[in-house]
Design an enzyme around this catalytic site. Sequence first.
Site, PDB file in Angstrom:
ATOM      1  N   LYS A 182      73.850  42.054  66.768  1.00 13.05           N
ATOM      2  CA  LYS A 182      72.860  42.366  67.810  1.00 13.05           C
ATOM      3  C   LYS A 182      72.728  41.194  68.795  1.00 13.05           C
ATOM      4  CE  LYS A 182      68.339  41.498  67.044  1.00 13.05           C
ATOM      5  NZ  LYS A 182      67.463  40.817  67.991  1.00 13.05           N
ATOM      6  N   ASN A 183      72.559  39.989  68.256  1.00 13.49           N
ATOM      7  CA  ASN A 183      72.255  38.864  69.139  1.00 13.49           C
ATOM      8  C   ASN A 183      73.456  38.396  69.956  1.00 13.49           C
ATOM      9  OD1 ASN A 183      69.612  38.977  68.491  1.00 13.49           O
ATOM     10  ND2 ASN A 183      69.633  37.260  67.052  1.00 13.49           N
ATOM     11  N   CYS A 236      55.604  35.904  71.616  1.00 14.90           N
ATOM     12  CA  CYS A 236      55.815  37.041  70.728  1.00 14.90           C
ATOM     13  C   CYS A 236      55.301  36.680  69.344  1.00 14.90           C
ATOM     14  CB  CYS A 236      57.271  37.481  70.715  1.00 14.90           C
ATOM     15  SG  CYS A 236      58.296  36.459  69.701  1.00 14.90           S
ATOM     16  N   ARG A 250      57.447  30.726  72.351  1.00 14.54           N
ATOM     17  CA  ARG A 250      58.770  30.962  72.920  1.00 14.54           C
ATOM     18  C   ARG A 250      58.840  30.828  74.444  1.00 14.54           C
ATOM     19  NH1 ARG A 250      61.640  35.821  69.870  1.00 14.54           N
ATOM     20  NH2 ARG A 250      63.488  34.630  70.412  1.00 14.54           N
ATOM     21  N   ASP A 295      66.599  33.261  61.041  1.00 14.52           N
ATOM     22  CA  ASP A 295      66.582  34.729  60.942  1.00 14.52           C
ATOM     23  C   ASP A 295      66.851  35.224  59.521  1.00 14.52           C
ATOM     24  OD1 ASP A 295      66.028  34.839  63.609  1.00 14.52           O
ATOM     25  OD2 ASP A 295      68.034  35.417  64.243  1.00 14.52           O
ATOM     26  N   ARG A 299      65.344  48.020  65.611  1.00 13.91           N
ATOM     27  CA  ARG A 299      65.822  47.167  66.696  1.00 13.91           C
ATOM     28  C   ARG A 299      67.053  46.383  66.275  1.00 13.91           C
ATOM     29  NH1 ARG A 299      62.078  43.130  67.997  1.00 13.91           N
ATOM     30  NH2 ARG A 299      63.802  42.662  69.345  1.00 13.91           N
TER      31      ARG A 299
HETATM   32  C1  EPZ Z   1      67.641  33.388  69.428  1.00 10.08           C
HETATM   33  O1  EPZ Z   1      66.372  33.305  70.037  1.00 10.08           O
HETATM   34  C2  EPZ Z   1      67.658  34.674  68.640  1.00 10.08           C
HETATM   35  N1  EPZ Z   1      67.404  35.797  69.526  1.00 10.08           N
HETATM   36  C3  EPZ Z   1      66.594  34.640  67.561  1.00 10.08           C
HETATM   37  O2  EPZ Z   1      66.702  35.817  66.775  1.00 10.08           O
HETATM   38  C4  EPZ Z   1      66.857  33.423  66.668  1.00 10.08           C
HETATM   39  O3  EPZ Z   1      65.821  33.330  65.727  1.00 10.08           O
HETATM   40  C5  EPZ Z   1      66.885  32.144  67.516  1.00 10.08           C
HETATM   41  O4  EPZ Z   1      67.879  32.287  68.565  1.00 10.08           O
HETATM   42  C6  EPZ Z   1      67.229  30.896  66.721  1.00 10.08           C
HETATM   43  O5  EPZ Z   1      68.452  31.074  66.078  1.00 10.08           O
HETATM   44  C7  EPZ Z   1      68.373  36.306  70.249  1.00 10.08           C
HETATM   45  O6  EPZ Z   1      69.516  35.855  70.223  1.00 10.08           O
HETATM   46  C8  EPZ Z   1      68.041  37.489  71.068  1.00 10.08           C
HETATM   47  P1  EPZ Z   1      65.974  29.445  70.830  1.00 10.08           P
HETATM   48  P2  EPZ Z   1      66.104  32.269  71.204  1.00 10.08           P
HETATM   49  O7  EPZ Z   1      65.942  29.353  72.305  1.00 10.08           O
HETATM   50  O8  EPZ Z   1      67.340  32.096  71.989  1.00 10.08           O
HETATM   51  C9  EPZ Z   1      62.022  26.883  71.779  1.00 10.08           C
HETATM   52  C10 EPZ Z   1      65.983  37.876  65.861  1.00 10.08           C
HETATM   53  O9  EPZ Z   1      65.215  38.164  64.928  1.00 10.08           O
HETATM   54  N2  EPZ Z   1      62.354  27.034  73.213  1.00 10.08           N
HETATM   55  O10 EPZ Z   1      67.113  28.816  70.105  1.00 10.08           O
HETATM   56  O11 EPZ Z   1      64.893  32.691  71.909  1.00 10.08           O
HETATM   57  C11 EPZ Z   1      61.667  28.200  71.112  1.00 10.08           C
HETATM   58  O12 EPZ Z   1      60.320  28.536  71.347  1.00 10.08           O
HETATM   59  C12 EPZ Z   1      65.620  36.772  66.857  1.00 10.08           C
HETATM   60  O13 EPZ Z   1      67.054  38.452  66.070  1.00 10.08           O
HETATM   61  C13 EPZ Z   1      61.610  26.331  74.143  1.00 10.08           C
HETATM   62  O14 EPZ Z   1      60.649  25.601  73.822  1.00 10.08           O
HETATM   63  O15 EPZ Z   1      65.817  30.946  70.346  1.00 10.08           O
HETATM   64  C14 EPZ Z   1      61.994  27.915  69.668  1.00 10.08           C
HETATM   65  O16 EPZ Z   1      60.925  27.229  69.060  1.00 10.08           O
HETATM   66  C15 EPZ Z   1      64.251  36.201  66.618  1.00 10.08           C
HETATM   67  N3  EPZ Z   1      61.936  26.470  75.476  1.00 10.08           N
HETATM   68  C16 EPZ Z   1      63.211  26.989  69.768  1.00 10.08           C
HETATM   69  O17 EPZ Z   1      63.191  26.485  71.108  1.00 10.08           O
HETATM   70  C17 EPZ Z   1      62.959  27.240  75.888  1.00 10.08           C
HETATM   71  O18 EPZ Z   1      63.207  27.330  77.121  1.00 10.08           O
HETATM   72  C18 EPZ Z   1      64.557  27.653  69.526  1.00 10.08           C
HETATM   73  O19 EPZ Z   1      64.613  28.845  70.273  1.00 10.08           O
HETATM   74  C19 EPZ Z   1      63.715  27.944  74.934  1.00 10.08           C
HETATM   75  C20 EPZ Z   1      63.388  27.811  73.596  1.00 10.08           C
END
Ligand code: EPZ
Length: 431
Positions: free
Chosen positions: A22-23, A120, A125, A310, A402
């Site tokens: 999915k991701n 969320c 996020r 995840d 989803r």
């Molecule tokens: C991706 O989310 C995945 N989603 C998530 O899977 C997964 O948990 C996550 O990566 C970590 O592996 C998708 O690919 C659609 P990040 P993403 O940016 O890209 C902070 C699922 O269940 N951050 O690596 O949003 C953020 O808040 C989902 O399939 C900022 O502060 O994750 C988090 O604490 C849930 N500012 C950390 O970084 C930003 O601009 C890592 O988030 C971006 C992120």
Amino acid sequence: MDRIAIIGGARLEGEIPISGAKNSAIKLMAASLLTDEPLRLTNMPRLADTRFLGRLLQRLGAEVVDQDGADGPETVLTTREIVSGFAPYDLVRQMRASFNVLGPLLARTGQAKVSLPGGCSIGARPVDLHLKALEALGARIDLHEGYVYAQAPRGLKGGEISFPFVSVGATEHTLLAAVLAEGETVIGNAACEPEITDLADCLNRMGAKVSGAGTPTIRVTGVSRLTGATHPVLPDRIETGTYALAAAMAGGEVRLTGTRADLITALIEKMREAGVDVAEHADGMTIRRGPERLKAVEITTDPYPGFATDLQAQFMALMTLADGESVIRETIFENRFMHVPELARLGADISVQGGEARVRGVAGLNGAQVMATDLRASVSLVIAGLAAKGETIVNRVYHLDRGFERLEEKLGACGAQVRRLRGEPVEEAAD
Ligand code: EPZ
């Protein structure tokens, strides 16, 4: 609203085919906006999230065709022309990854108006890193009334970006924008997740020049146009890990096919430490667990190749029945223990302090009605239900839909007693 009913106690025996990730799929779909030629994605998962993004892409001008190819489900996306550069709040709120259309829209047309996604259930996020990266590529970003107005009238320019911490989404977003930027872009402290490598491979098939994906430094030499391509979506490592944990929880022997053990090395190590037998083979792995009790082990979530956030909820479900106390540390999201009170409804003994959960293994779980607020939390409750005595009913199944394709069918084929109770349809998503 549909619910899933599980009668616990059945051992699992059989084979589960793993779907495309999915991701990965949703970022690859967004990449289709970068070219006016068809992008054919094979090994496509059929999920609520991919359908949802397909509808958003159609509004932006894409033609999206789902079809059955020689090797299974595929989707062909063709965006001859971008007819709108606007992604409204209602759509981005329902699926955060919709935000990733911003970079490709900007790269292809020089402008976009995309809603900020908001928080969320698993954390605040923010998207500040995404926006800083686009600015480093020369975009002008203004925020008004919950929208990002982005402009690059003379096109994006290559730049140097070094992220203060690892972000999967920001790394992908930068890649999606940089491939059509003029000159070279260097992304430092890039995420190394397999989905990044998959996206880079697909972009390279489309004519992009990306090197270093899968390492912390990615280099992109911009090209003036991308072409169509055919690309197989990476196997879903989270689905793989989830069914591996389901088999470990229920006991029995399950072969996972169409996937790769190297995608979940950190999980396999912990499962073996707990006492699960994992045999790796060319197209996946076999999980075996006998009647002996598993040992409690500790995990800490980390960016890839560390233990995936995840899979944290599903691993916690396994630990509820292990012998001893397991410490589970969540370091990626600040609010990712929403499954704890629900696991407690089944009889688990878990206490949480900040980002750390202590799971004291109990002798047995008992079925109950439970509810979850996100995708991975929901499936952890299904896993717990497989070993709970009596019936567990998981509410809000739209979360599961989803991200898990034909979950009840895949588990049912291995002997699990899992069925869907149909309810009123909902069009809802949260992540
Ligand atoms: C991706 O989310 C995945 N989603 C998530 O899977 C997964 O948990 C996550 O990566 C970590 O592996 C998708 O690919 C659609 P990040 P993403 O940016 O890209 C902070 C699922 O269940 N951050 O690596 O949003 C953020 O808040 C989902 O399939 C900022 O502060 O994750 C988090 O604490 C849930 N500012 C950390 O970084 C930003 O601009 C890592 O988030 C971006 C992120």
